[in-house]
Design an enzyme around this catalytic site. Structure first.
Site, PDB file in Angstrom:
ATOM      1  CE  LYS A 244      -3.302   2.550   2.963  1.00  0.00           C
ATOM      2  NZ  LYS A 244      -4.197   2.512   4.150  1.00  0.00           N
ATOM      3  CG  ASP A 249      -5.620   7.783   4.350  1.00  0.00           C
ATOM      4  OD1 ASP A 249      -6.574   8.394   3.819  1.00  0.00           O
ATOM      5  OD2 ASP A 249      -5.779   6.783   5.087  1.00  0.00           O
ATOM      6  CE  LYS A 256      -6.538   8.720   7.848  1.00  0.00           C
ATOM      7  NZ  LYS A 256      -7.155   7.590   8.552  1.00  0.00           N
ATOM      8  CG  ASP A 267      -2.000   5.189   4.831  1.00  0.00           C
ATOM      9  OD1 ASP A 267      -1.840   4.175   5.540  1.00  0.00           O
ATOM     10  OD2 ASP A 267      -3.082   5.464   4.270  1.00  0.00           O
ATOM     11  CG  ASP A 326      -9.907   7.302   6.631  1.00  0.00           C
ATOM     12  OD1 ASP A 326      -8.862   7.277   5.937  1.00  0.00           O
ATOM     13  OD2 ASP A 326      -9.920   7.519   7.861  1.00  0.00           O
ATOM     14  CD  GLU A 328      -6.835   5.028   2.359  1.00  0.00           C
ATOM     15  OE1 GLU A 328      -7.787   5.099   3.164  1.00  0.00           O
ATOM     16  OE2 GLU A 328      -5.672   4.820   2.716  1.00  0.00           O
ATOM     17  NE  ARG A 330     -10.847  -1.444   4.029  1.00  0.00           N
ATOM     18  CZ  ARG A 330     -11.433  -1.678   5.188  1.00  0.00           C
ATOM     19  NH1 ARG A 330     -12.563  -2.356   5.246  1.00  0.00           N
ATOM     20  NH2 ARG A 330     -10.888  -1.249   6.312  1.00  0.00           N
TER      21      ARG A 330
HETATM   22  N1  BES Z   1      -4.348   4.501   6.835  1.00  0.00           N
HETATM   23  C1  BES Z   1      -5.452   4.211   7.648  1.00  0.00           C
HETATM   24  C2  BES Z   1      -5.156   3.236   8.773  1.00  0.00           C
HETATM   25  C3  BES Z   1      -4.204   3.682   9.840  1.00  0.00           C
HETATM   26  C4  BES Z   1      -4.701   4.262  11.010  1.00  0.00           C
HETATM   27  C5  BES Z   1      -2.855   3.480   9.720  1.00  0.00           C
HETATM   28  C6  BES Z   1      -3.812   4.636  12.015  1.00  0.00           C
HETATM   29  C7  BES Z   1      -1.978   3.865  10.706  1.00  0.00           C
HETATM   30  C8  BES Z   1      -2.451   4.436  11.854  1.00  0.00           C
HETATM   31  C9  BES Z   1      -6.592   3.600   6.807  1.00  0.00           C
HETATM   32  O1  BES Z   1      -6.663   4.010   5.495  1.00  0.00           O
HETATM   33  C10 BES Z   1      -7.867   3.963   7.483  1.00  0.00           C
HETATM   34  O2  BES Z   1      -8.121   5.125   7.637  1.00  0.00           O
HETATM   35  N2  BES Z   1      -8.641   2.969   7.886  1.00  0.00           N
HETATM   36  C11 BES Z   1      -9.882   3.218   8.552  1.00  0.00           C
HETATM   37  C12 BES Z   1     -10.834   2.124   8.140  1.00  0.00           C
HETATM   38  C13 BES Z   1     -12.247   2.372   8.590  1.00  0.00           C
HETATM   39  C14 BES Z   1     -12.831   3.568   7.882  1.00  0.00           C
HETATM   40  C15 BES Z   1     -13.052   1.127   8.303  1.00  0.00           C
HETATM   41  C16 BES Z   1      -9.628   3.159  10.052  1.00  0.00           C
HETATM   42  O3  BES Z   1      -8.771   2.378  10.498  1.00  0.00           O
HETATM   43  O4  BES Z   1     -10.250   3.928  10.783  1.00  0.00           O
HETATM   44 ZN    ZN Z   2      -7.761   5.815   5.220  1.00  0.00          ZN
HETATM   45 ZN    ZN Z   3      -4.839   4.631   4.634  1.00  0.00          ZN
END
Ligand code: BES
Ligand code: ZN
Ligand code: ZN
Length: 482
Positions: A244, A249, A256, A267, A326, A328, A330
């Site tokens: 990834k 992000d 966020k 990210d 968010d 994204e 996946r």
């Molecule tokens: N890049 C983030 C995940 C992340 C969070 C990495 C904290 C490192 C530290 C990812 O893209 C994300 O935002 N995931 C969301 C998924 C949710 C919307 C289902 C998350 O973890 O809140």
């Molecule tokens: Zn995200």
């Molecule tokens: Zn992300």
């Protein structure tokens, strides 16, 4: 740092400083200045360290000769030596059962512990330039010099691969864009048996990568799909890594909160690990064909941003209902994983800072090992933990497997339950793994350890290079097993 082995006793080597490890809280072996340490009330507990400033002797306690104890100890020793003017330091061997692996661990500790990100802020240069190993163990045994040299060489490869990943991740998003990621990947094509192809947005369109493209849409910067290949003669297996590479992000329209947005330059850690792994496997000349596939883009906001409620069509023609922009990573990965399977991997491993839920579940030190083959997850766990990286398997079940149901599309990009978010993210990806690769796929969620906010172990503030060492170690293990 330069490393040298001298075929002499520890006492007879001339160096400005000395590093001595105290094992199991026993001030007993011959290099220890017992009186000085007793006066300082130094017990030699694990990670306890002291510098005797008149003699420039550094003592560090280790609980045992375990590799991680040794890595932590040499990193600790480095941090004390850094405050001195010593240019050289000597250290004896702590060989225990395995001179090779123990020496490798010590060198890794020095190299990982001494990394600094200096691109935007010059720091005072450390004086220490060379470490001299005496070919003598604390218990009087000698070792094979050739083996010691190969241990040092291997450690330097592991550490420089990891430190490359750190440098990539630490670089801020305005200076490390998807195009810059492609440039960095192209640099690796100078290595032996490595080639690099970079694909642009037209290619993504032609390939039907509707999920990946949707994430990119509101970014002012074009996306890149980067495909590195290391192909030695007589390769035994084909192993593909997918990373990834979100160079930023913001969360997209599901924006966020400001405090969670900070650190999202990290990210791209999965992609950075892919770069490090390709460098490492080429330098180690491993007998596998290894591919590194990176999906590089930003996730931004704007008038043409993809939206919650959009339905996307992925490369494999599955439709995805977006409920949260968010989630994204996946979406980028599902298209990259589908592309990767066209190359018929014997083993397919993706790495991503995929979910905050993984950090909540495991803490910030540990990566999750997910997949659809529990035995492969377990095998990977056993080997990966010897690399010094912390991991744990996470398994799905029939209930979580169903949590991504959409009323109007084949699948939804987030689950319908608040719980088990790192597992349901893995389940989402598994929907893009073809039947014949279900047993050959692993997903590593490195969201916890990828970026260090409170320094721990030999990891300074900033990126840790998570994913690099465990995967190179796993490939080395596979190479030996055959
Ligand atoms: N890049 C983030 C995940 C992340 C969070 C990495 C904290 C490192 C530290 C990812 O893209 C994300 O935002 N995931 C969301 C998924 C949710 C919307 C289902 C998350 O973890 O809140
Ligand atoms: Zn995200
Ligand atoms: Zn992300």
């Amino acid at each position: 740092m330069k490393y040298k082995i001298e075929n002499k006793s520890f006492a007879s080597i001339k160096a400005e400083a000395s590093v001595i490890f105290v094992i199991g809280e026993k001030l007993s072996h011959k290099w220890i200045d017992k009186n000085a340490l007793k006066n300082l009330n130094f017990k030699g507990k694990s990670e306890e360290a002291v510098l005797l400033s008149d003699k420039l002797e550094v003592y560090v306690g280790i609980a045992s000769l375990e590799h991680e104890e040794l890595r932590l100890a040499s990193a600790k020793a480095y941090s004390l030596l850094k405050s001195t003017k010593a240019k050289s330091a000597k250290i004896g061997l702590y060989t225990g059962l395995d001179a090779h692996a123990n020496t490798k661990a010590i060198v890794e500790g020095f190299e990982l512990g001494s990394y600094e990100f200096t691109r935007y802020k010059k720091s005072e240069k450390a004086s220490l330039k060379s470490i001299i190993f005496a070919n003598e163990s604390y218990d009087g045994k000698k070792s094979n010099t050739k083996e010691l040299q190969s241990a040092i060489d291997t450690a330097l490869i592991y550490a420089s691969a990891t430190n490359l990943a750190k440098e990539v991740i630490n670089t801020p998003p305005q200076d490390f864009t998807p195009l810059e990621m492609a440039k960095e990947a192209k640099k690796l094509a100078k290595l032996e048996n490595v080639t690099c192809e970079v694909h642009d947005e037209k290619f993504l369109e032609k390939e039907g990568m509707g999920a990946f493209l949707a994430v990119n849409r509101a970014s002012a910067l074009p996306p890149r799909l980067i495909h590195l290949t290391y192909k030695p003669k007589n390769a035994k297996k084909r192993i593909i890594f997918v990373g990834k590479g979100l160079t930023y992000d913001s969360g997209g329209l599901s924006l966020k909160p400001s405090t969670s947005m900070v650190t999202m330059k990290a990210d791209k850690s999965g992609a950075a690990a892919v770069l490090g792994i390709i460098k490492g496997v080429s330098e180690l000349k491993l007998p596998f064909e290894v591919h590194g596939i990176i999906g590089a883009t930003e996730n931004m906001i704007g008038g043409d941003a993809y939206k919650p409620d959009d339905v996307l069509t992925a490369r494999n023609k599955k439709t995805i209902e977006v409920h949260n922009t968010d989630a994204e990573g996946r979406l980028v990965l599902c298209d990259c994983l589908d592309y990767a399977q066209d190359f018929k991997p014997d083993l397919l491993i993706d790495m991503a800072t995929l979910t905050g839920a993984c950090v909540v579940a495991l803490g910030e030190y540990t990566s999750g090992i997910l997949g659809t083959n529990e035995k492969l997850q377990n095998d990977f766990f056993q080997v990966s933990k010897q690399s010094g990286e912390l991991t744990t398997p996470l398994y799905s079940n029939r209930y979580l497997d169903k949590a991504l149901k959409s009323e109007i599309a084949d699948i939804c990009n987030i689950s319908n339950t608040r719980y088990g978010g790192s597992i349901t993210a893995g389940v989402f990806l598994s929907n893009f793994i073809r039947k014949e690769y279900k047993d050959k796929w692993l997903h590593l969620d490195i969201a916890g350890p990828a970026f260090v906010q409170k320094p721990w172990g030999y990891n300074q503030f900033g990126a840790s290079g998570a994913g690099v060492r465990m995967n190179i170690a796993y490939l080395q293990h596979l190479a030996k097993a055959k």
